[in-house]
Design a protein around this motif. Structure first.
Motif, PDB file in Angstrom:
ATOM      1  N   ALA A 189       1.081  -0.862   0.203  1.00  0.00           N
ATOM      2  CA  ALA A 189      -0.017   0.293  -0.297  1.00  0.00           C
ATOM      3  C   ALA A 189       0.625   1.390  -0.757  1.00  0.00           C
ATOM      4  O   ALA A 189       2.018   1.330   0.379  1.00  0.00           O
ATOM      5  CB  ALA A 189      -0.734   0.191   1.023  1.00  0.00           C
ATOM      6  N   THR A 190       0.515   2.026  -0.894  1.00  0.00           N
ATOM      7  CA  THR A 190       0.922   3.549  -0.654  1.00  0.00           C
ATOM      8  C   THR A 190       0.343   4.056   0.672  1.00  0.00           C
ATOM      9  O   THR A 190      -0.529   4.683   1.004  1.00  0.00           O
ATOM     10  CB  THR A 190       0.586   4.370  -1.880  1.00  0.00           C
ATOM     11  OG1 THR A 190       1.446   3.881  -3.159  1.00  0.00           O
ATOM     12  CG2 THR A 190       1.298   5.743  -1.307  1.00  0.00           C
ATOM     13  N   PHE A 191       1.287   4.460   1.692  1.00  0.00           N
ATOM     14  CA  PHE A 191       0.538   5.106   2.946  1.00  0.00           C
ATOM     15  C   PHE A 191       0.379   6.003   2.957  1.00  0.00           C
ATOM     16  O   PHE A 191       1.445   7.254   2.991  1.00  0.00           O
ATOM     17  CB  PHE A 191       1.187   4.653   4.274  1.00  0.00           C
ATOM     18  CG  PHE A 191       1.076   4.473   5.368  1.00  0.00           C
ATOM     19  CD1 PHE A 191      -0.171   3.884   6.100  1.00  0.00           C
ATOM     20  CD2 PHE A 191       1.875   5.285   6.416  1.00  0.00           C
ATOM     21  CE1 PHE A 191      -0.164   3.549   7.248  1.00  0.00           C
ATOM     22  CE2 PHE A 191       1.781   5.690   7.688  1.00  0.00           C
ATOM     23  CZ  PHE A 191       0.256   4.789   7.730  1.00  0.00           C
ATOM     24  N   VAL A 192      -1.087   6.634   4.010  1.00  0.00           N
ATOM     25  CA  VAL A 192      -0.771   8.292   4.600  1.00  0.00           C
ATOM     26  C   VAL A 192      -1.126   7.979   5.325  1.00  0.00           C
ATOM     27  O   VAL A 192      -2.273   7.622   6.214  1.00  0.00           O
ATOM     28  CB  VAL A 192      -2.433   8.581   3.389  1.00  0.00           C
ATOM     29  CG1 VAL A 192      -2.619  10.201   4.031  1.00  0.00           C
ATOM     30  CG2 VAL A 192      -1.996   8.590   1.768  1.00  0.00           C
ATOM     31  N   ASP A 193      -0.375   8.834   5.965  1.00  0.00           N
ATOM     32  CA  ASP A 193      -0.392   9.261   7.461  1.00  0.00           C
ATOM     33  C   ASP A 193      -1.378  10.424   7.558  1.00  0.00           C
ATOM     34  O   ASP A 193      -1.371  11.080   7.916  1.00  0.00           O
ATOM     35  CB  ASP A 193       0.748   9.477   8.222  1.00  0.00           C
ATOM     36  CG  ASP A 193       0.837   9.137   9.504  1.00  0.00           C
ATOM     37  OD1 ASP A 193      -0.374   9.584  10.106  1.00  0.00           O
ATOM     38  OD2 ASP A 193       2.358   9.322  10.241  1.00  0.00           O
ATOM     39  N   TYR A 194      -2.629  10.004   8.338  1.00  0.00           N
ATOM     40  CA  TYR A 194      -3.224  11.171   9.272  1.00  0.00           C
ATOM     41  C   TYR A 194      -2.813  11.882  10.423  1.00  0.00           C
ATOM     42  O   TYR A 194      -3.951  12.615  10.288  1.00  0.00           O
ATOM     43  CB  TYR A 194      -4.694  10.007   9.403  1.00  0.00           C
ATOM     44  CG  TYR A 194      -4.777   8.796  10.323  1.00  0.00           C
ATOM     45  CD1 TYR A 194      -4.883   9.600  12.213  1.00  0.00           C
ATOM     46  CD2 TYR A 194      -5.459   8.083  10.571  1.00  0.00           C
ATOM     47  CE1 TYR A 194      -4.802   8.954  12.853  1.00  0.00           C
ATOM     48  CE2 TYR A 194      -4.941   7.411  11.567  1.00  0.00           C
ATOM     49  CZ  TYR A 194      -5.063   6.977  13.013  1.00  0.00           C
ATOM     50  OH  TYR A 194      -5.350   6.787  13.649  1.00  0.00           O
ATOM     51  N   THR A 195      -2.016  11.357  10.642  1.00  0.00           N
ATOM     52  CA  THR A 195      -1.210  12.885  12.117  1.00  0.00           C
ATOM     53  C   THR A 195      -1.261  13.390  11.864  1.00  0.00           C
ATOM     54  O   THR A 195      -0.978  14.053  12.178  1.00  0.00           O
ATOM     55  CB  THR A 195      -0.816  11.310  13.507  1.00  0.00           C
ATOM     56  OG1 THR A 195       0.304  10.976  12.102  1.00  0.00           O
ATOM     57  CG2 THR A 195      -0.982   9.876  13.347  1.00  0.00           C
ATOM     58  N   GLU A 196      -0.519  13.448  10.606  1.00  0.00           N
ATOM     59  CA  GLU A 196       0.324  14.376   9.970  1.00  0.00           C
ATOM     60  C   GLU A 196      -0.854  15.219   8.978  1.00  0.00           C
ATOM     61  O   GLU A 196      -0.774  16.405   8.731  1.00  0.00           O
ATOM     62  CB  GLU A 196       1.702  14.360   8.364  1.00  0.00           C
ATOM     63  CG  GLU A 196       2.071  12.898   9.299  1.00  0.00           C
ATOM     64  CD  GLU A 196       3.324  12.445   8.067  1.00  0.00           C
ATOM     65  OE1 GLU A 196       2.812  12.967   6.528  1.00  0.00           O
ATOM     66  OE2 GLU A 196       3.637  11.988   7.928  1.00  0.00           O
ATOM     67  N   GLY A 197      -1.817  15.398   9.226  1.00  0.00           N
ATOM     68  CA  GLY A 197      -3.385  15.510   8.744  1.00  0.00           C
ATOM     69  C   GLY A 197      -3.311  15.653   6.968  1.00  0.00           C
ATOM     70  O   GLY A 197      -2.328  15.402   6.783  1.00  0.00           O
TER      71      GLY A 197
END
Length: 314
Positions: A189-197
């Motif tokens: 998966a190409t990861f998107v970190d939601y903690t970074e907004g």
């Protein structure tokens, strides 16, 4: 009689307890099994909280945690076909019998023989988590080359969903907290970190025209954030939140039948699917296992070993 872990009323962790219970008597449609491994799911603590009280019907308290397990058949109901005493099986209980116990009953049509080469702990993750992933990707029915967003990719169902999608030639974008990055990237998966907004902006960078489908495992505000990223609102499937219908999507259509159990098992045996079991607990530490899943910080799957083993990682 066997030891079980459950709850004496609906509520929080304070209502949990260990107790002994008689071996359940299988109905004509059920099999009685000696449980070797039970898998832990968010569903377990949600049922304890009382969000779906009708799940237990008229079964009296205390209730036993758990819905999926692997084990050995001890008795077979008169109407069950294709299973025999002594078979090593995996399946789920829809009667509220629970699986955090030495013995339990599984619905015969929702139970399959464990194939050669499949570990019990892996098999125990299939009936709820594995088939949820399979059903969600089936429901979206996207062509090879399409892009799917897995909202909440780092948990047990999320990692399995990403792998099923990858196996079908889909491009996978996954959202999650920072700690989930390594596992998410391990499954492609190409990861998107939601903690970074900036989740929406980041996904738009990866898919400027929007994604072709969304599998939501989080619900709530997170679902409402990512749902507009899909080109066709009907291609939003949620495992977590019935409010998805308000956004034009649907809840996952669950089919926990023997055919789907066998499909997921075959993918595991062929090396195309890994449940990523990150922690195994003995039954005596079931409270810790459930607390980890309830915290939302579990990476991959957590299981309970009822064969007398000790806690272990990986």
């Amino acid at each position: 009689m066997s030891e079980a872990f459950g709850f004496r009323e609906f509520g929080g962790p304070q209502v949990q307890d260990f107790f002994d219970r008689p071996d359940p008597v299988p109905s004509p449609a059920e099999v009685l099994i000696r449980v070797t491994v039970a898998a832990v799911n968010p569903l377990d603590h949600k049922l304890r909280s009382g969000v779906v009280p009708q799940f237990y019907g008229d079964r009296p308290f205390p209730q036993v945690f758990g819905a999926e397990a692997a084990g050995v058949v001890l008795a077979v109901g008169a109407d069950v076909e294709g299973l025999d005493v002594g078979d090593t099986v995996f399946g789920c209980t829809l009667s509220g019998a629970g699986t955090y116990a030495g013995t339990t009953v599984l619905l015969g049509t929702n139970t399959a023989r464990k194939p050669e080469g499949l570990r019990d702990d892996w098999a125990a993750t299939i009936p709820v988590a594995g088939t949820s992933a399979l059903n969600a990707v089936d429901q979206l029915d996207l062509p090879s080359g399409a892009t799917i967003l897995v909202n909440g990719v780092g948990g047990g169902v999320g990692l399995l969903t990403a792998q099923v999608a990858r196996d079908r030639g889909l491009h996978v974008i996954g959202t999650g907290s920072t700690a989930k990055r390594t596992l998410a990237e391990a499954v492609g998966a190409t990861f998107v970190d939601y903690t970074e907004g900036q989740v929406v902006a980041r996904v738009r960078e990866l898919a400027p025209d929007g994604v072709d489908g969304v599998v939501d495992l989080v619900g709530g505000a997170s679902l409402r954030t990512v749902a507009p990223l899909v080109r066709d609102p009907k291609k939003v499937v949620s495992v977590a939140d019935p409010a998805v219908a308000e956004l034009g999507g649907e809840m996952v259509h669950r089919r926990v039948d023997r055919a789907d159990l066998e499909r997921v098992a075959a993918l595991m045996v062929e090396g195309r699917l890994d449940p990523y079991i990150v922690r195994t607990y003995p039954l005596s530490q079931a409270p810790e296992a459930l607390a980890l899943v309830e915290s939302g910080h579990a990476l991959g799957k957590v299981v309970i070993d009822l064969t007398g083993g000790t806690a272990s990682e990986g």
